[in-house]
Design a protein around this motif. Structure first.
Motif, short mmCIF file in Angstrom:
data_model
loop_
_atom_site.label_atom_id
_atom_site.label_comp_id
_atom_site.label_asym_id
_atom_site.label_seq_id
_atom_site.Cartn_x
_atom_site.Cartn_y
_atom_site.Cartn_z
N VAL A 37 20.54 -61.31 96.07
CA VAL A 37 22.00 -61.25 95.99
C VAL A 37 22.46 -61.29 94.53
CG1 VAL A 37 24.13 -62.51 96.55
CG2 VAL A 37 22.41 -62.14 98.31
N GLU A 38 21.79 -62.08 93.70
CA GLU A 38 22.14 -62.12 92.27
C GLU A 38 21.97 -60.75 91.64
OE1 GLU A 38 19.82 -65.25 90.48
OE2 GLU A 38 20.89 -66.81 91.62
N ASP A 50 32.38 -58.31 100.28
CA ASP A 50 31.84 -59.63 100.61
C ASP A 50 31.19 -59.61 102.00
OD1 ASP A 50 33.04 -60.59 98.25
OD2 ASP A 50 34.79 -61.34 99.31
N ILE A 51 31.87 -58.99 102.96
CA ILE A 51 31.34 -58.94 104.32
C ILE A 51 30.09 -58.06 104.38
CG2 ILE A 51 31.84 -58.33 106.72
CD1 ILE A 51 34.77 -59.17 106.15
N LEU A 52 30.06 -57.01 103.58
CA LEU A 52 28.86 -56.18 103.49
C LEU A 52 27.68 -57.02 103.00
CD1 LEU A 52 27.33 -53.48 103.45
CD2 LEU A 52 28.30 -53.08 101.17
N VAL A 53 27.89 -57.83 101.97
CA VAL A 53 26.82 -58.68 101.44
C VAL A 53 26.42 -59.73 102.49
CG1 VAL A 53 26.19 -60.34 99.63
CG2 VAL A 53 27.43 -58.25 99.03
N LEU A 54 27.40 -60.26 103.22
CA LEU A 54 27.08 -61.21 104.30
C LEU A 54 26.15 -60.56 105.33
CD1 LEU A 54 30.58 -62.84 104.90
CD2 LEU A 54 28.56 -63.98 103.93
N GLN A 97 27.07 -71.10 108.79
CA GLN A 97 26.36 -70.29 107.80
C GLN A 97 27.31 -69.84 106.71
OE1 GLN A 97 24.76 -67.46 110.73
NE2 GLN A 97 22.73 -67.82 109.84
N LEU A 98 28.46 -69.30 107.12
CA LEU A 98 29.43 -68.80 106.15
C LEU A 98 29.88 -69.92 105.22
CD1 LEU A 98 31.24 -66.24 105.46
CD2 LEU A 98 33.01 -67.45 106.72
N LEU A 156 26.15 -68.66 97.46
CA LEU A 156 25.33 -67.50 97.79
C LEU A 156 26.23 -66.29 97.96
CD1 LEU A 156 22.62 -66.17 98.54
CD2 LEU A 156 23.05 -66.89 100.90
N VAL A 157 27.24 -66.42 98.83
CA VAL A 157 28.25 -65.38 99.01
C VAL A 157 29.59 -66.09 99.08
CG1 VAL A 157 29.08 -63.45 100.40
CG2 VAL A 157 26.63 -63.96 100.36
N GLN A 158 30.38 -65.90 98.04
CA GLN A 158 31.70 -66.52 97.97
C GLN A 158 32.78 -65.48 98.22
OE1 GLN A 158 30.99 -68.26 93.93
NE2 GLN A 158 31.86 -70.07 94.92
#
Length: 177
Positions: free
Chosen positions: A78-79, A54-58, A24-25, A33-35
């Motif tokens: 996310v955008e 970043d981890i919060l958004v994940l 997934q990551l 999506l999440v970089q």
């Protein structure tokens, strides 16, 4: 820690703390999506480093996926969140009707969505921030010195880790000294 320093977390820690798989990551990073905001993977042997944000958004993405929202709608959400820092994110609640994700900044906004029939479930980001802060403190982090800071030297640029977290890198550094 001064403003030129950041702390990052490697992929295994990001996966474990966010509750997602490596696949997934990796997919989310490749599809943007999440970089990782600290360091992207480039070439063989480089490691991505993810920031706390970043981890919060994940974790938010994982929570939205678990409730059945499509990846396309999550991408839109996310955008919208991309320009928000941790402090801003920690003041919102995400509410969804299963299709659209709404960003609420007050209990009145959440109530309005629920009474209007739009909200089906919500994700309280402040709770996720608090949980993440407690959980992530148990894991090793890497200190990254940004170019141009006072500590930026040939040695500092080649070794981005807090001493003790990457023994192999430390040995290599001593060998070249």
């Amino acid at each position: 820690m001064d403003s030129d320093d950041e702390v990052g977390y490697r992929v295994p820690i990001a996966c474990q703390v966010a509750g997602i798989t490596y696949r997934q990551l990796d997919y989310w990073a490749r599809t943007k999506l999440v970089q990782p905001s600290i360091r992207s993977a480039h070439g063989s042997g480089t490691q991505r480093l993810y920031s706390f944000r970043d981890i919060l958004v994940l974790k938010i993405v994982k929570g939205l996926l678990d409730t059945g929202i499509s990846l396309q709608n999550i991408r839109r959400a996310v955008e919208k969140l991309s320009n928000l820092g941790v402090d801003d994110l920690s003041t919102i609640t995400l509410v969804s009707d299963g299709t659209t994700v709404y960003e609420c900044r007050s209990s009145e906004e959440v109530f309005d969505l629920l009474t209007g029939g739009q909200g089906v479930f919500g994700i309280g980001v402040p709770g996720i921030v608090k949980e993440l802060a407690g959980t992530i403190s148990e894991f090793p982090a890497e200190k990254v010195v940004r170019a141009g800071s006072a500590d930026d030297s040939a040695e500092g640029a080649s070794q981005h880790n807090v001493a003790g977290f990457d023994e192999l890198a430390e040995r290599r550094r001593r060998k070249t000294s």
